[in-house]
Design an enzyme around this catalytic site. Structure first.
Site, PDB file in Angstrom:
ATOM      1  N   LYS A 235     -56.728 -17.452  33.840  1.00  0.00           N
ATOM      2  CA  LYS A 235     -55.454 -17.082  34.464  1.00  0.00           C
ATOM      3  C   LYS A 235     -55.093 -18.104  35.556  1.00  0.00           C
ATOM      4  O   LYS A 235     -53.934 -18.481  35.713  1.00  0.00           O
ATOM      5  CB  LYS A 235     -55.528 -15.679  35.066  1.00  0.00           C
TER       6      LYS A 235
ATOM      7  N   PRO B 268     -72.119  -9.335  35.239  1.00  0.00           N
ATOM      8  CA  PRO B 268     -72.511 -10.641  35.809  1.00  0.00           C
ATOM      9  C   PRO B 268     -71.351 -11.222  36.638  1.00  0.00           C
ATOM     10  O   PRO B 268     -70.207 -11.199  36.202  1.00  0.00           O
ATOM     11  CB  PRO B 268     -72.768 -11.514  34.568  1.00  0.00           C
TER      12      PRO B 268
ATOM     13  N   THR C  51     -52.667 -12.462  38.146  1.00  0.00           N
ATOM     14  CA  THR C  51     -53.600 -11.479  38.711  1.00  0.00           C
ATOM     15  C   THR C  51     -54.125 -11.917  40.076  1.00  0.00           C
ATOM     16  O   THR C  51     -54.175 -13.120  40.368  1.00  0.00           O
ATOM     17  CB  THR C  51     -54.791 -11.315  37.736  1.00  0.00           C
ATOM     18  N   ASP C  52     -54.605 -10.940  40.847  1.00  0.00           N
ATOM     19  CA  ASP C  52     -55.243 -11.276  42.130  1.00  0.00           C
ATOM     20  C   ASP C  52     -56.638 -11.876  41.928  1.00  0.00           C
ATOM     21  O   ASP C  52     -57.212 -12.430  42.869  1.00  0.00           O
ATOM     22  CB  ASP C  52     -55.332 -10.029  43.032  1.00  0.00           C
ATOM     23  N   GLU C  53     -57.173 -11.770  40.700  1.00  0.00           N
ATOM     24  CA  GLU C  53     -58.543 -12.258  40.476  1.00  0.00           C
ATOM     25  C   GLU C  53     -58.652 -13.772  40.628  1.00  0.00           C
ATOM     26  O   GLU C  53     -59.752 -14.300  40.767  1.00  0.00           O
ATOM     27  CB  GLU C  53     -59.049 -11.836  39.091  1.00  0.00           C
TER      28      GLU C  53
ATOM     29  N   GLU D 251     -55.297 -12.348  27.116  1.00  0.00           N
ATOM     30  CA  GLU D 251     -56.540 -11.596  27.014  1.00  0.00           C
ATOM     31  C   GLU D 251     -56.815 -11.147  28.440  1.00  0.00           C
ATOM     32  O   GLU D 251     -56.788 -11.958  29.370  1.00  0.00           O
ATOM     33  CB  GLU D 251     -57.671 -12.489  26.499  1.00  0.00           C
TER      34      GLU D 251
ATOM     35  N   LYS E 219     -60.863  -0.198  30.091  1.00  0.00           N
ATOM     36  CA  LYS E 219     -60.780  -0.443  31.532  1.00  0.00           C
ATOM     37  C   LYS E 219     -61.253   0.802  32.274  1.00  0.00           C
ATOM     38  O   LYS E 219     -61.254   1.917  31.728  1.00  0.00           O
ATOM     39  CB  LYS E 219     -59.328  -0.779  31.930  1.00  0.00           C
TER      40      LYS E 219
ATOM     41  N   TYR F 227     -62.217 -14.959  32.578  1.00  0.00           N
ATOM     42  CA  TYR F 227     -60.843 -14.417  32.578  1.00  0.00           C
ATOM     43  C   TYR F 227     -60.057 -14.968  33.764  1.00  0.00           C
ATOM     44  O   TYR F 227     -58.958 -15.502  33.604  1.00  0.00           O
ATOM     45  CB  TYR F 227     -60.880 -12.881  32.644  1.00  0.00           C
TER      46      TYR F 227
HETATM   47  P1  NAD Z   1     -53.366  -5.907  27.722  1.00  0.00           P
HETATM   48  O1  NAD Z   1     -54.642  -6.537  27.298  1.00  0.00           O
HETATM   49  O2  NAD Z   1     -53.236  -4.427  27.734  1.00  0.00           O
HETATM   50  O3  NAD Z   1     -52.171  -6.446  26.806  1.00  0.00           O
HETATM   51  C1  NAD Z   1     -52.043  -7.794  26.444  1.00  0.00           C
HETATM   52  C2  NAD Z   1     -50.982  -7.878  25.355  1.00  0.00           C
HETATM   53  O4  NAD Z   1     -50.816  -9.263  25.001  1.00  0.00           O
HETATM   54  C3  NAD Z   1     -51.366  -7.142  24.046  1.00  0.00           C
HETATM   55  O5  NAD Z   1     -50.260  -6.426  23.558  1.00  0.00           O
HETATM   56  C4  NAD Z   1     -51.745  -8.263  23.097  1.00  0.00           C
HETATM   57  O6  NAD Z   1     -51.516  -7.944  21.738  1.00  0.00           O
HETATM   58  C5  NAD Z   1     -50.837  -9.388  23.581  1.00  0.00           C
HETATM   59  N1  NAD Z   1     -51.346 -10.714  23.236  1.00  0.00           N
HETATM   60  C6  NAD Z   1     -52.603 -11.191  23.451  1.00  0.00           C
HETATM   61  N2  NAD Z   1     -52.705 -12.448  22.991  1.00  0.00           N
HETATM   62  C7  NAD Z   1     -51.475 -12.797  22.518  1.00  0.00           C
HETATM   63  C8  NAD Z   1     -50.934 -13.965  21.939  1.00  0.00           C
HETATM   64  N3  NAD Z   1     -51.695 -15.060  21.766  1.00  0.00           N
HETATM   65  N4  NAD Z   1     -49.629 -13.978  21.581  1.00  0.00           N
HETATM   66  C9  NAD Z   1     -48.866 -12.870  21.752  1.00  0.00           C
HETATM   67  N5  NAD Z   1     -49.322 -11.729  22.275  1.00  0.00           N
HETATM   68  C10 NAD Z   1     -50.602 -11.687  22.669  1.00  0.00           C
HETATM   69  O7  NAD Z   1     -53.060  -6.509  29.151  1.00  0.00           O
HETATM   70  P2  NAD Z   1     -52.384  -5.836  30.431  1.00  0.00           P
HETATM   71  O8  NAD Z   1     -53.413  -5.125  31.201  1.00  0.00           O
HETATM   72  O9  NAD Z   1     -51.152  -5.149  30.006  1.00  0.00           O
HETATM   73  O10 NAD Z   1     -52.004  -7.156  31.260  1.00  0.00           O
HETATM   74  C11 NAD Z   1     -50.780  -7.828  31.024  1.00  0.00           C
HETATM   75  C12 NAD Z   1     -50.705  -9.044  31.921  1.00  0.00           C
HETATM   76  O11 NAD Z   1     -50.801  -8.649  33.278  1.00  0.00           O
HETATM   77  C13 NAD Z   1     -51.825 -10.058  31.696  1.00  0.00           C
HETATM   78  O12 NAD Z   1     -51.277 -11.345  31.799  1.00  0.00           O
HETATM   79  C14 NAD Z   1     -52.803  -9.776  32.822  1.00  0.00           C
HETATM   80  O13 NAD Z   1     -53.515 -10.933  33.171  1.00  0.00           O
HETATM   81  C15 NAD Z   1     -51.855  -9.348  33.923  1.00  0.00           C
HETATM   82  N6  NAD Z   1     -52.419  -8.425  34.930  1.00  0.00           N
HETATM   83  C16 NAD Z   1     -53.046  -7.268  34.528  1.00  0.00           C
HETATM   84  C17 NAD Z   1     -53.508  -6.372  35.495  1.00  0.00           C
HETATM   85  C18 NAD Z   1     -54.195  -5.076  35.118  1.00  0.00           C
HETATM   86  O14 NAD Z   1     -54.699  -4.375  35.994  1.00  0.00           O
HETATM   87  N7  NAD Z   1     -54.226  -4.683  33.854  1.00  0.00           N
HETATM   88  C19 NAD Z   1     -53.333  -6.666  36.861  1.00  0.00           C
HETATM   89  C20 NAD Z   1     -52.697  -7.864  37.217  1.00  0.00           C
HETATM   90  C21 NAD Z   1     -52.236  -8.720  36.243  1.00  0.00           C
HETATM   91  O1  DAU Z   2     -57.345  -7.193  39.711  1.00  0.00           O
HETATM   92  C1  DAU Z   2     -56.508  -7.287  38.597  1.00  0.00           C
HETATM   93  C2  DAU Z   2     -57.321  -7.201  37.340  1.00  0.00           C
HETATM   94  O2  DAU Z   2     -57.759  -5.854  37.221  1.00  0.00           O
HETATM   95  C3  DAU Z   2     -56.569  -7.632  36.094  1.00  0.00           C
HETATM   96  O3  DAU Z   2     -56.233  -8.980  36.205  1.00  0.00           O
HETATM   97  C4  DAU Z   2     -57.402  -7.391  34.837  1.00  0.00           C
HETATM   98  O4  DAU Z   2     -56.640  -7.698  33.682  1.00  0.00           O
HETATM   99  C5  DAU Z   2     -57.817  -5.939  34.804  1.00  0.00           C
HETATM  100  O5  DAU Z   2     -58.652  -5.702  33.689  1.00  0.00           O
HETATM  101  C6  DAU Z   2     -58.535  -5.548  36.098  1.00  0.00           C
HETATM  102  O6  DAU Z   2     -59.828  -6.197  36.181  1.00  0.00           O
HETATM  103  P1  DAU Z   2     -61.142  -5.422  36.691  1.00  0.00           P
HETATM  104  O7  DAU Z   2     -62.317  -6.129  36.173  1.00  0.00           O
HETATM  105  O8  DAU Z   2     -61.057  -5.154  38.157  1.00  0.00           O
HETATM  106  O9  DAU Z   2     -60.895  -4.008  35.926  1.00  0.00           O
HETATM  107  P2  DAU Z   2     -61.877  -3.030  35.138  1.00  0.00           P
HETATM  108  O10 DAU Z   2     -61.087  -1.787  34.855  1.00  0.00           O
HETATM  109  O11 DAU Z   2     -62.552  -3.701  33.998  1.00  0.00           O
HETATM  110  O12 DAU Z   2     -62.968  -2.692  36.234  1.00  0.00           O
HETATM  111  C7  DAU Z   2     -62.616  -2.118  37.489  1.00  0.00           C
HETATM  112  C8  DAU Z   2     -63.886  -1.981  38.302  1.00  0.00           C
HETATM  113  O13 DAU Z   2     -64.722  -0.982  37.683  1.00  0.00           O
HETATM  114  C9  DAU Z   2     -64.718  -3.240  38.351  1.00  0.00           C
HETATM  115  O14 DAU Z   2     -65.323  -3.343  39.638  1.00  0.00           O
HETATM  116  C10 DAU Z   2     -65.790  -3.023  37.280  1.00  0.00           C
HETATM  117  C11 DAU Z   2     -66.000  -1.500  37.317  1.00  0.00           C
HETATM  118  N1  DAU Z   2     -66.378  -0.877  36.029  1.00  0.00           N
HETATM  119  C12 DAU Z   2     -65.631  -1.150  34.919  1.00  0.00           C
HETATM  120  C13 DAU Z   2     -65.943  -0.584  33.705  1.00  0.00           C
HETATM  121  C14 DAU Z   2     -65.153  -0.904  32.468  1.00  0.00           C
HETATM  122  C15 DAU Z   2     -67.438   0.013  35.988  1.00  0.00           C
HETATM  123  O15 DAU Z   2     -68.085   0.293  36.997  1.00  0.00           O
HETATM  124  N2  DAU Z   2     -67.752   0.588  34.779  1.00  0.00           N
HETATM  125  C16 DAU Z   2     -67.066   0.313  33.629  1.00  0.00           C
HETATM  126  O16 DAU Z   2     -67.439   0.852  32.556  1.00  0.00           O
END
Ligand code: NAD
Ligand code: DAU
Length: 361
Positions: free
Chosen positions: A167, A296, A137-139, A87, A202, A163
């Site tokens: 992680k 929050p 993630t860097d979070e 997630e 996102k 989240y």
């Molecule tokens: P996403 O939410 O787009 O995709 C997650 C995928 O995992 C989906 O296809 C979902 O169906 C699947 N999934 C969820 N729960 C599952 C379960 N219990 N069993 C099997 N499959 C399941 O996520 P994303 O943005 O592609 O991120 C992928 C990975 O990279 C995550 O681990 C996330 O923490 C990490 N990450 C994301 C970002 C980012 O900016 N999006 C940055 C750094 C790290």
């Molecule tokens: O840093 C890596 C992470 O980046 C990943 O681990 C996460 O899976 C990914 O979702 C992302 O997290 P963020 O919370 O940084 O991403 P998001 O796109 O939700 O938000 C980016 C920034 O924009 C954050 O400061 C919140 C802001 N934001 C987001 C939304 C959805 C807004 O200002 N308005 C919005 O509607």
């Protein structure tokens, strides 16, 4: 091990996972077994171009199903597990943290258990080849002040959202399986990704789609929170580099050296939309920007020090933010059918839940 070096990818129907599967088959060419439970974020349309390709084997299932994972490992004998399934949306973790603990912590634990049992059955030679790569993630490092140095691999963990905490817990489990059971693990901690197939909850895809339709662009707080943006294919190439040459038990930070305030990202998207999809009815997209109530616990700034992966593995991003964001806007404009498919009833429901309370300020 399978003769042609297959890999098991989890979460390969999500945003980064599907980009990874597509680029893996294009660049490496060995079979991918893709285990995904197809939550709201999983989308097989991302992988439509592989529908006739026998190198992609899709399995609909949960990473928490240890028995299923064990069966897949024994049947396909992959040389690696690349673990994306999670997630992933911070706002959803605030509304409903339970699913994050279930998948990110319990699911990763089950996957590690299955991987350990499989690893112990391999021959010494196969064990030498095997890798468990955990995508994180860097979070997990928390938040930075404007002048703080960027996150390095030795920055202490300080997760701030459910989240990030889930992680962080998964990272610790992965680490423990290396130290205790000698499972050959690698962990990557990456900054914010953007690019094709990103689910429009996102920031970047949400702003592109709202801007295209002339809807308000909801910017949280003062819009000055900073993220370090990386084009998704660069994340995929970094993961391939770590998988091939990373040192066992190590973590590698991955980032784009592209820190941007949210408001600057949003105005860039507005300007690109005005250029690539001008509309006399909507006019200038910047007029759509609406500051709304903050998230929050909103982390102020993320920044990645990516010197380790550069020095050890020679990895650097290929894409600059300016070119990557232009490509991304163009991709969403050219893929309206994909967009319509993901904006189902469940998506609309989330938009109502998340934005109803965030009145414009
Ligand atoms: P996403 O939410 O787009 O995709 C997650 C995928 O995992 C989906 O296809 C979902 O169906 C699947 N999934 C969820 N729960 C599952 C379960 N219990 N069993 C099997 N499959 C399941 O996520 P994303 O943005 O592609 O991120 C992928 C990975 O990279 C995550 O681990 C996330 O923490 C990490 N990450 C994301 C970002 C980012 O900016 N999006 C940055 C750094 C790290
Ligand atoms: O840093 C890596 C992470 O980046 C990943 O681990 C996460 O899976 C990914 O979702 C992302 O997290 P963020 O919370 O940084 O991403 P998001 O796109 O939700 O938000 C980016 C920034 O924009 C954050 O400061 C919140 C802001 N934001 C987001 C939304 C959805 C807004 O200002 N308005 C919005 O509607």
């Amino acid at each position: 091990m399978s003769r042609e070096d297959s890999i098991l990818v989890t979460g390969g129907a999500g945003f980064i996972g599907s980009n990874f599967v597509l680029t893996w088959i294009r660049e490496v060419g060995s079979t991918v077994i893709n285990l995904d439970s197809l939550t709201y974020a999983g989308n097989l349309n991302n992988l439509q171009s592989l529908s006739e390709n026998s190198k992609h084997i899709f399995v609909h299932g949960d990473i928490a199903d240890e028995e299923l994972v064990g069966r897949l490992l024994r049947e396909h004998k992959p040389r690696a597990i690349v673990h994306f399934a999670a997630e992933s949306h911070v706002d959803r973790s605030i509304v409903g943290p339970g699913a994050f603990v279930q998948t990110n912590v319990i699911g990763t634990f089950a996957l590690l258990q299955a991987a350990k049992a499989y690893y112990l059955e391999l021959s010494a030679e196969e064990q030498q080849q095997f890798r468990f790569l955990h995508v994180s993630t860097d979070e997990v490092y928390g938040t930075l002040e404007p002048n703080d140095p960027a996150f390095s691999e030795t920055t202490p963990y300080a997760p701030n959202s459910p989240y990030a905490a889930s992680k962080a817990a998964s990272d610790h489990l992965v680490r423990a399986y290396f130290h205790t059971y000698k499972l050959p693990v690698l962990t990557t901690n990456c900054s914010n990704n953007y690019g094709p197939y990103q689910f429009p909850e996102k920031l970047i895809p949400l702003m592109i789609l709202n801007g295209l339709e002339g809807k308000p662009l909801p910017v949280y707080g003062d819009g000055k929170n900073v993220r370090d943006w990386l084009f998704v294919e660069d994340h995929c190439s970094a993961i391939r580099a770590v998988l091939e040459h990373g040192r066992l038990g190590e973590t590698y930070n991955i980032g784009g050296s592209s820190e941007k305030a949210n408001i600057d990202v949003v105005t860039t998207i507005c300007d690109l939309l005005d250029e690539l999809a001008p509309s006399t009815e909507i006019g200038s997209r910047q007029k759509l920007i609406a500051y709304v109530n903050d998230r929050p616990g909103h982390d102020r700034r993320y920044a990645i020090d990516a010197r380790k992966i550069k020095q050890e593995l020679g990895w650097e991003p290929a894409e600059r933010f300016e070119s990557g964001i232009r490509k991304t806007v163009a991709w969403f404009l050219a893929n309206q059918e994909w967009v319509e498919n993901v904006r189902s009833g469940a998506y609309q429901q989330w938009i109502e839940t998340n934005y109803a309370e965030r009145v414009a300020r």
